[in-house]
Scaffold this motif. Structure first.
Motif, mmCIF file in Angstrom:
data_model
loop_
_atom_site.group_PDB
_atom_site.id
_atom_site.type_symbol
_atom_site.label_atom_id
_atom_site.label_comp_id
_atom_site.label_asym_id
_atom_site.label_seq_id
_atom_site.Cartn_x
_atom_site.Cartn_y
_atom_site.Cartn_z
ATOM 1 N N GLU A 82 40.860 47.518 42.534
ATOM 2 C CA GLU A 82 41.217 46.568 41.483
ATOM 3 C C GLU A 82 40.368 45.296 41.605
ATOM 4 O OE1 GLU A 82 45.335 45.505 41.552
ATOM 5 O OE2 GLU A 82 45.310 44.957 39.423
ATOM 6 N N PHE A 83 40.216 44.803 42.831
ATOM 7 C CA PHE A 83 39.396 43.608 43.049
ATOM 8 C C PHE A 83 37.955 43.845 42.589
ATOM 9 C CE2 PHE A 83 42.407 42.368 46.668
ATOM 10 C CZ PHE A 83 43.040 41.411 45.905
ATOM 11 N N ILE B 100 37.761 43.791 38.665
ATOM 12 C CA ILE B 100 38.149 42.701 37.757
ATOM 13 C C ILE B 100 36.953 41.964 37.183
ATOM 14 C CG2 ILE B 100 40.533 42.257 38.510
ATOM 15 C CD1 ILE B 100 39.534 40.017 40.215
ATOM 16 N N ASN B 101 35.819 42.017 37.882
ATOM 17 C CA ASN B 101 34.641 41.382 37.298
ATOM 18 C C ASN B 101 33.569 42.381 36.903
ATOM 19 O OD1 ASN B 101 34.855 38.537 36.975
ATOM 20 N ND2 ASN B 101 35.092 38.389 39.183
ATOM 21 N N ARG C 61 45.311 44.699 35.285
ATOM 22 C CA ARG C 61 46.318 43.643 35.248
ATOM 23 C C ARG C 61 45.682 42.288 34.997
ATOM 24 N NH1 ARG C 61 50.002 44.429 40.462
ATOM 25 N NH2 ARG C 61 47.983 44.645 41.485
ATOM 26 N N THR C 62 44.439 42.296 34.593
ATOM 27 C CA THR C 62 43.799 41.006 34.351
ATOM 28 C C THR C 62 43.255 40.949 32.936
ATOM 29 O OG1 THR C 62 41.961 39.598 34.987
ATOM 30 C CG2 THR C 62 41.683 41.919 35.403
ATOM 31 N N ASP C 63 43.419 39.797 32.299
ATOM 32 C CA ASP C 63 42.847 39.656 30.959
ATOM 33 C C ASP C 63 41.948 38.427 30.910
ATOM 34 O OD1 ASP C 63 44.820 37.854 31.276
ATOM 35 O OD2 ASP C 63 45.948 38.362 29.462
ATOM 36 N N PHE C 64 41.456 38.022 32.090
ATOM 37 C CA PHE C 64 40.550 36.868 32.113
ATOM 38 C C PHE C 64 39.134 37.304 31.763
ATOM 39 C CE2 PHE C 64 43.911 35.756 35.156
ATOM 40 C CZ PHE C 64 44.362 34.618 34.547
ATOM 41 N N GLU C 65 38.372 36.346 31.340
ATOM 42 C CA GLU C 65 36.972 36.636 31.026
ATOM 43 C C GLU C 65 36.243 37.056 32.304
ATOM 44 O OE1 GLU C 65 33.362 34.117 29.187
ATOM 45 O OE2 GLU C 65 35.330 33.777 28.298
ATOM 46 N N ARG D 23 32.949 37.634 34.782
ATOM 47 C CA ARG D 23 31.719 36.863 34.995
ATOM 48 C C ARG D 23 30.540 37.654 34.430
ATOM 49 N NH1 ARG D 23 29.588 38.371 40.936
ATOM 50 N NH2 ARG D 23 30.098 40.537 40.638
ATOM 51 N N SER E 265 35.028 41.903 49.378
ATOM 52 C CA SER E 265 35.598 41.931 48.028
ATOM 53 C C SER E 265 37.000 41.329 47.880
ATOM 54 C CB SER E 265 35.537 43.331 47.438
ATOM 55 O OG SER E 265 35.454 44.309 48.414
ATOM 56 N N PRO E 266 37.949 41.550 48.814
ATOM 57 C CA PRO E 266 39.283 41.000 48.544
ATOM 58 C C PRO E 266 39.269 39.484 48.405
ATOM 59 C CG PRO E 266 39.351 42.498 50.414
ATOM 60 C CD PRO E 266 37.919 42.274 50.097
ATOM 61 N N GLU F 109 36.943 38.255 45.113
ATOM 62 C CA GLU F 109 37.558 38.445 43.806
ATOM 63 C C GLU F 109 38.982 37.896 43.784
ATOM 64 O OE1 GLU F 109 35.587 39.376 41.594
ATOM 65 O OE2 GLU F 109 34.017 40.455 42.659
ATOM 66 N N GLY F 110 39.692 38.069 44.905
ATOM 67 C CA GLY F 110 41.103 37.673 44.949
ATOM 68 C C GLY F 110 41.299 36.178 44.819
ATOM 69 N N TRP G 142 40.740 35.156 41.282
ATOM 70 C CA TRP G 142 41.823 35.650 40.421
ATOM 71 C C TRP G 142 43.067 34.766 40.572
ATOM 72 C CZ3 TRP G 142 43.930 41.379 40.801
ATOM 73 C CH2 TRP G 142 44.579 41.703 39.607
ATOM 74 N N LYS H 268 42.645 31.538 38.745
ATOM 75 C CA LYS H 268 42.771 31.678 37.293
ATOM 76 C C LYS H 268 44.240 31.793 36.884
ATOM 77 C CE LYS H 268 38.275 33.804 36.532
ATOM 78 N NZ LYS H 268 37.594 35.096 36.497
ATOM 79 N N LYS I 288 46.455 29.198 34.620
ATOM 80 C CA LYS I 288 47.205 29.671 33.456
ATOM 81 C C LYS I 288 48.657 29.180 33.511
ATOM 82 C CE LYS I 288 48.379 34.233 31.667
ATOM 83 N NZ LYS I 288 48.223 35.666 31.953
ATOM 84 N N LEU J 2 52.525 38.840 40.210
ATOM 85 C CA LEU J 2 51.146 39.279 40.419
ATOM 86 C C LEU J 2 50.477 38.441 41.505
ATOM 87 C CD1 LEU J 2 48.921 41.175 39.518
ATOM 88 C CD2 LEU J 2 48.314 39.581 37.719
#
Lengths: 326, 444
Positions: free
Chosen positions: A100-101, A104-105, A134-138, A140, B359-360, B363-364, B367, B370, B374, B387
């Motif tokens: 998932e990580f 997401i980009n 599970r992500t709806d962010f823009e 990169r 990666s964790p 990206e984490g 995320w 963000k 929000k 989440l």
């Protein structure tokens, strides 16, 4: 020699072997996926975290379990070690979130990506990921840049495995590209718009697990599953000259290094063999390349794959391996 | 008054300079060490003292020193980690600025104990004015024969260098620090091998915090047992605490391990109570990475006993009801503090400072920032809070270096102890905005 048990299967391997190598010796049923590790590239591995495994018993001498999941590509086996990979819920969960990580980009532009069909990230997410996001962010994004005449860098797709950087460092002189910036805005880039220009630069394409580095001579020519890989060789004064030629009809669309069962390059090839020799008359064609029957590349036409020779349940294997841990 | 070791002479006029420092008994430990002690005897004293790493992890220093590999003909290095970047921590800056010779003295003594002939102080780029102070102190030490060839005629040689980093948080992680010191990109290395076996340029290396090295001076002078007599249990000696936030007297305090948290916050000797007589809401006890605790849990443990300022005291109850001493960055928040806003600041920091190698974390952290952004701007949902919890649990323990854990813990603890505030924010963002004075001025 050290005895190690992975997912209930015991194997004896030389000291200094990593858990991942030991698991690969047992077979694909226990081998963890690896995105950044490449056995031919020194110091690779440890970054993507997809090969994390649980060590439930450290060794015969010190049977304590390891407190955290460990990267199997960088952890050496100890005598009596017990490892859980697919049998550990913790590992399966962790791997799912790593996928998932990584995604997401990632642009998920597989329908227009040249790597689709032979992409490790596709395989990884299909086997270990979730069907939902599970992500709806823009996401990169980066501009595409040409690094050299024949290679295009599509940074948006990159998962920062560092393989291309290490390959350039280890098999070519004067590396001009690397990672700049930090965190999720880190990117592979050349030093002030330099071109990667040397005889072996094309190998960064082969080691890229995703479609971030692509062959411009093959760009948008065909989906890989419409091409037929043939093993071929020629006398080359720079490299071994052993390649796979990807045919569409009579035409050679591209040349690549030969990949093994784990998607790793067997021998690095030079740019002449890769980019310039695109006629059958340049080559001695040997036979169809072996493609796993699970691969989409084999789906449309012939299948050449090795049939299982034995039925494996809890067998003890003893195999010598050439590559030791780096 | 509690006993002071590191800051004993801090108010002596001219203590920055060599003359005064020498007059109050400075460099005695070097004299004692190189003339009368063997390196192993010093390591033994440090072991006896029970000194633990002051940078945050709290690993016993003597044990770390005894792990150092000593192959024949291979250089060994001592590196001082002065890359103090943990938000809320400023004790090393104070120590180096006010009493630089204490660090130099500690470096010489420790280098002798470890058999290092070249040692480095890796200091963060933002502390540039301190670089000048340290270099002046090193010059003075060279001029007076404490550094260089044949120190005090004993045949022991030592060169000491100050290396300026570029101000990356990640370079405070010991292996990233070593990479940076070698002139490379500051990416943490994959362990094992640990620096004690393969560190700087592949040679055995010890990396210690400024405060740890400064503490060695008094251990050598007065003996390990005298140091161990201070403090409580396995938390021996004294600790510098950087107190900040909504308190009457922010600053650096040297405490004897084992005083109560209540004492520390409310007594006039230390923080002097909460600013403007407000109520205490929460405390981040050891720098931004450690779990935040609400007032009732920071003052008393889950068993109802008074919580003590020590490694064990603060971590009593594990992460469910406890926290960590960490690097001693004690951030106090009063009742007007908005935890969600505060967490966003931390999340933004870790996103900015993640090196991007594994990666964790890469990206984490992005995320999480963000999602926090929000929620803070009133677009969050209850699912976002879940989440966040899920993401932090998947970062923790799965990364190469502790930055991933450090990014996960504040999120986990804020949700664990202040979930209602997140829910309130999600349901009614307008109402809670008024509580936070920072929000209205900075973000709106």
């Amino acid at each position: 020699m050290a005895k190690v048990t992975i997912d209930g299967i015991e194997i004896e391997v030389p000291e200094g072997t990593t858990i991942l190598q030991a698991a690969r010796l047992i077979g694909p049923e226990v081998a963890p996926p690896a995105m950044c590790y490449h056995s031919k590239v020194k110091t690779s591995g440890g970054y993507c975290r997809t090969c994390l495994v649980e060590v439930s018993k450290g060794s015969e001498k010190d049977p304590r379990p390891m407190p955290k999941l460990v990267p199997s590509c960088r952890t050496t086996v100890m005598d009596g070690m017990e490892v859980s990979n697919f049998t550990s819920k913790k590992v399966v969960d962790a791997r799912k979130s790593i996928v998932e990580f990584l995604l997401i980009n990632h642009p998920l532009d597989c329908p227009i990506c040249d790597q689709a069909g032979e992409c490790h990230l596709q395989d990884l997410s299909y086997e270990n990921g979730s069907a939902k996001t599970r992500t709806d962010f823009e996401r990169r994004t980066f501009n595409k840049i040409d690094i050299g005449n024949n290679i295009q860098l599509h940074m948006t797709r990159c998962i920062l495995c560092y393989r291309c950087v290490k390959v350039a460092e280890q098999i070519t002189d004067g590396r001009v590209h690397g990672v700049i910036n930090r965190g999720d805005h880190a990117e592979i880039s050349t030093y002030v718009a330099q071109a990667i220009d040397n005889d072996f630069s094309g190998n960064v394409i082969d080691v890229c697990p995703v479609g971030a580095l692509t062959d411009k001579t093959f760009r948008f020519k065909s989906r890989v599953w419409f091409t037929k890989p043939m093993q071929a060789h020629r006398d080359c004064d720079k490299c071994s000259g052993k390649v796979n030629l990807w045919y569409k009809g009579e035409e050679v669309l591209r040349g690549t290094g030969r990949k093994d069962q784990w998607g790793e390059i067997e021998e690095f090839i030079c740019n002449t063999c890769r980019f310039d020799k695109k006629k059958t008359s340049d080559w001695v064609v040997e036979k169809p390349a072996s493609i796993s029957h699970q691969s989409v590349i084999s789906a449309n036409h012939y299948e050449v794959f090795t049939k299982p020779t034995e039925f494996k349940i809890n067998i003890v294997k003893t195999l010598p391996i050439e590559e030791k841990t780096n | 008054m509690g006993r002071k070791i590191l800051l004993k002479h801090i108010n002596e006029p001219g203590i920055q300079g060599y003359e005064t420092y020498r007059r109050i008994g400075g460099y005695a430990s070097v004299e004692k060490a190189v003339k009368t002690m063997t390196p192993d005897a010093i390591v033994e004293e440090v072991k006896k003292s029970g000194l633990r790493g002051r940078g945050g992890a709290g690993f016993p220093t003597g044990m770390k020193w005894s792990f150092l590999a000593k192959p024949e003909g291979v250089n060994r290095y001592l590196v001082c980690n002065a890359d103090e970047s943990e938000p809320g921590t400023f004790k090393d800056r104070y120590l180096m600025e006010k009493i630089p010779h204490l660090l130099i003295e500690g470096m010489i003594t420790s280098s002798f104990a470890l058999g290092a002939h070249t040692s480095y102080i890796y200091i963060r780029g933002e502390y540039f004015y301190i670089v000048n102070i340290l270099e002046k102190a090193i010059e003075e030490a060279y001029a007076n024969g404490w550094l260089g060839k044949n120190i005090l005629g004993t045949g022991y040689d030592l060169d000491l260098y100050v290396h300026v980093g570029a101000g990356a948080y990640i370079c405070g992680e010991e292996t990233a620090l070593l990479e940076s010191l070698e002139g490379k990109r500051g990416n943490p290395r994959i362990k094992p091998p640990f620096p004690a076996i393969k560190g700087l340029w592949g040679c055995p290396t010890v990396v210690n915090n400024v405060e740890t090295i400064a503490s060695v001076v008094s251990i050598v002078n007065d003996g390990g047992d005298a140091y161990a007599a201070l403090g409580i249990g396995r938390s021996t000696g004294t600790k510098l605490i950087s107190a900040s936030g909504h308190i009457n007297k922010p600053g650096v305090y040297e405490i004897e391990m084992g005083i109560t948290v209540e004492d520390f916050i409310y007594s006039d000797e230390y923080c002097g109570g909460i600013l403007n007589g407000k109520k205490l809401k929460a405390v981040v006890a050891g720098g931004s990475s450690v779990p935040i605790l609400p007032a009732e849990l920071i003052l008393k443990t889950a068993n109802g006993e008074k919580r003590l300022m020590s490694y064990e005291g603060l971590s009593d109850g594990g992460f469910a009801t406890g926290t960590m001493l960490g690097s001693g960055g004690f951030i106090v928040m009063d009742e007007t503090t908005n935890i969600v806003q505060n967490l966003y600041t931390f999340a933004r920091f870790y996103h900015h400072e993640s090196c991007g190698q594994c990666s964790p974390c890469r990206e984490g952290t992005a995320w999480m920032e963000k999602i926090m952004h929000k929620i803070l701007h009133g677009h969050g949902t209850l699912a976002d809070v879940d989440l966040l919890w899920e993401i932090q649990s998947k970062i923790e323990g799965n990364t190469i270096c502790p930055l991933g854990d450090a990014a996960a813990w504040p999120v986990a603890s804020a949700i664990r102890h202040f979930r209602s505030e997140f829910e309130e924010y999600v349901k009614n963002p307008e109402s809670i905005k008024e509580v936070n004075h920072l929000y209205n001025t900075q973000l709106a």
